[in-house]
Write a protein that holds these residues in place. Sequence first.
Motif, mmCIF file in Angstrom:
data_model
loop_
_atom_site.group_PDB
_atom_site.id
_atom_site.type_symbol
_atom_site.label_atom_id
_atom_site.label_comp_id
_atom_site.label_asym_id
_atom_site.label_seq_id
_atom_site.Cartn_x
_atom_site.Cartn_y
_atom_site.Cartn_z
ATOM 1 N N GLY A 52 0.801 -1.217 0.000
ATOM 2 C CA GLY A 52 0.000 0.000 0.000
ATOM 3 C C GLY A 52 0.835 1.270 0.000
ATOM 4 N N ASN A 70 1.114 1.140 -6.674
ATOM 5 C CA ASN A 70 -0.108 0.494 -6.197
ATOM 6 C C ASN A 70 -1.321 0.998 -6.966
ATOM 7 O OD1 ASN A 70 -2.647 0.721 -4.365
ATOM 8 N ND2 ASN A 70 -1.447 -0.878 -3.379
ATOM 9 N N GLN A 71 -1.388 2.296 -7.170
ATOM 10 C CA GLN A 71 -2.549 2.884 -7.833
ATOM 11 C C GLN A 71 -2.671 2.458 -9.291
ATOM 12 O OE1 GLN A 71 -1.778 7.036 -7.096
ATOM 13 N NE2 GLN A 71 -2.648 6.999 -5.030
ATOM 14 N N ARG A 86 -6.858 -7.106 -5.678
ATOM 15 C CA ARG A 86 -6.824 -6.072 -4.641
ATOM 16 C C ARG A 86 -7.667 -6.572 -3.468
ATOM 17 N NH1 ARG A 86 -4.684 -1.154 -5.238
ATOM 18 N NH2 ARG A 86 -4.827 -1.150 -7.518
ATOM 19 N N GLY A 88 -6.815 -6.606 -0.154
ATOM 20 C CA GLY A 88 -6.612 -5.986 1.145
ATOM 21 C C GLY A 88 -5.541 -6.709 1.949
ATOM 22 N N VAL A 114 -1.603 7.315 1.185
ATOM 23 C CA VAL A 114 -2.333 6.044 1.153
ATOM 24 C C VAL A 114 -3.762 6.291 1.623
ATOM 25 C CG1 VAL A 114 -2.394 3.653 1.949
ATOM 26 C CG2 VAL A 114 -0.194 4.827 1.671
ATOM 27 N N LYS A 115 -4.723 5.768 0.887
ATOM 28 C CA LYS A 115 -6.135 5.999 1.185
ATOM 29 C C LYS A 115 -6.743 4.821 1.967
ATOM 30 C CE LYS A 115 -6.109 9.704 -1.471
ATOM 31 N NZ LYS A 115 -6.176 11.076 -0.911
ATOM 32 N N HIS A 116 -7.811 5.127 2.676
ATOM 33 C CA HIS A 116 -8.735 4.124 3.242
ATOM 34 C C HIS A 116 -8.149 3.272 4.368
ATOM 35 C CE1 HIS A 116 -9.928 4.443 -1.204
ATOM 36 N NE2 HIS A 116 -10.755 5.235 -0.525
ATOM 37 N N SER A 140 -5.754 -2.339 5.438
ATOM 38 C CA SER A 140 -5.378 -1.607 4.220
ATOM 39 C C SER A 140 -6.112 -2.240 3.041
ATOM 40 C CB SER A 140 -3.859 -1.683 4.005
ATOM 41 O OG SER A 140 -3.502 -1.183 2.726
ATOM 42 N N ASP A 142 -6.567 -1.324 0.011
ATOM 43 C CA ASP A 142 -5.995 -1.143 -1.326
ATOM 44 C C ASP A 142 -4.746 -1.981 -1.566
ATOM 45 O OD1 ASP A 142 -7.995 0.593 -2.012
ATOM 46 O OD2 ASP A 142 -6.869 2.395 -1.481
ATOM 47 N N SER A 143 -4.259 -2.690 -0.545
ATOM 48 C CA SER A 143 -3.159 -3.625 -0.748
ATOM 49 C C SER A 143 -3.680 -4.846 -1.497
ATOM 50 C CB SER A 143 -2.552 -4.044 0.593
ATOM 51 O OG SER A 143 -1.996 -2.932 1.272
#
Length: 490
Positions: A52, A70-71, A86, A88, A114-116, A140, A142-143
């Motif tokens: 992330g 990551n994005q 993706r 998490g 890092v979001k969320h 996390s 988005d991991s």
Amino acid sequence: MELFDVLIIGGGVVGSAIARQLSRYRLKIGVLEKNLDVCYETSGRNTGVCHGGFAYDPGSLKARLCVKGNQMMGDLAEELDFSFKRCGKVLVGFTDEERARLHEVMEQGEKNGVKHLSIIEKERLRELVPTVEGEFAMYSPDSGILDPFMMTIALAENAHQNGVSYFLDNEVVGIHREEDDTWTVSTKHGELNASGASTYHTRWVINAAGLGCGVISDMLGLTGNRIIGSKDDYIILDNRLSKLVPMPIYTVPSNTYMGIHVSVTTDGNVLLGPTAEDTEDLHWYGVAQKNLDYLYEEATKIWPHVNRGDYIRTYTGILPKWIDENGKIQDFKIEIVDDVAPHAVNLVGIESPGLTASVAIADYVIELMKEHMDLLENPGFVPVRTGIKKFAEMSEEEQAECIRRNPDYGELICRCQKVTKAEILEAVRNPLGVHTMVGVKYRTRSMMGRCQGGYCQMRIAELLEKEYGIRETELEYNRQGSQLFFGTVR
């Protein structure tokens, strides 16, 4: 004399990402890789986690490029046809001290963009991962997880598709700067000159040599970079356990170590590791019994479902860490030093999160190069690459149609992973010209099941021998000198 615009030293995930991104421009590009394939070292020996970006110092290249990598991973996986989920990740804790540390990690992640991220309590943790032990966790979402073999191979194949030349089995042994500021690079392979080396000529050199980055940096005249290895041992468990690990499970990290993970691959195997021991030996991949015992003890603290009967095999990865005179691990170094090595990009200490950040690293390299040269876009660049379609993942209707079109789909070579002769042959005929057993293994997952090739390995060897017209004594398992046979066997 053939003159390249750019020669990239190292064909791992970072070198191949640079090659692929540079092929967007009108350049003659070559990649020199010392191994017989592009993912035999660090790029193929890791956890396969898409990080992330919360574990790195704010403002560092590691943080910035990891978040960017990551994005972009979802779109990249779709373009290049490799597995990415993706799913998490959770970092689980038990004590007040660990809760405080997770809040620090979360705040650091938020500074990195890092979001969320969130701290979740036991009830929510058990909803996400019912089998985990822990009182709370940092979550996390988005991991994720990815296939490191196929990501590296996909980048290399797409670069090759766009005109990049790959020279495997070409270990660099010398670099010389000419009077016109071009470079001559000597390797151990090819048409040998009087000194016993083959030579390549180029306007630009890029050091993406991974574990060899310090040696190549010295050859460029950029001396003084101390590189040590972090030796990471892992245990692979049977994929029957995959439903028990829906996402990677981490312990609370220290300032320098993310701790033992219980993770899952995109193909369903559960991984325990890594151990993370400093080493000066960047070539030893053995796993000590004491490390296996340590992995078992630590992993069961957060996931009490480890059974030694589920062990399939072990493996080791080595990360190149750039350290200062006090032994402190440094940030990525990505530099152009005009007064010492003009027209050379030097990458040092590209360890974790190098896999996640690889394409972002490539874009950063190109940004630096654009400050020194004009790059014209390649109008014929093709961003899409199609991988080998997996018979095991097809519907019954799709399987029947494939067999109708090509009877080789009707013959299973690897029973554990349900890999067909058609898939094996497609892997054998790969665009990079790799013809090792492990090259087929990484491209198809044959020999990765419970029996680890006990059923299919000899049949794959026979197909390779026939396809390439080689004798059984010439067939290599993975590296130079890794012959499987010393004569005919029944």
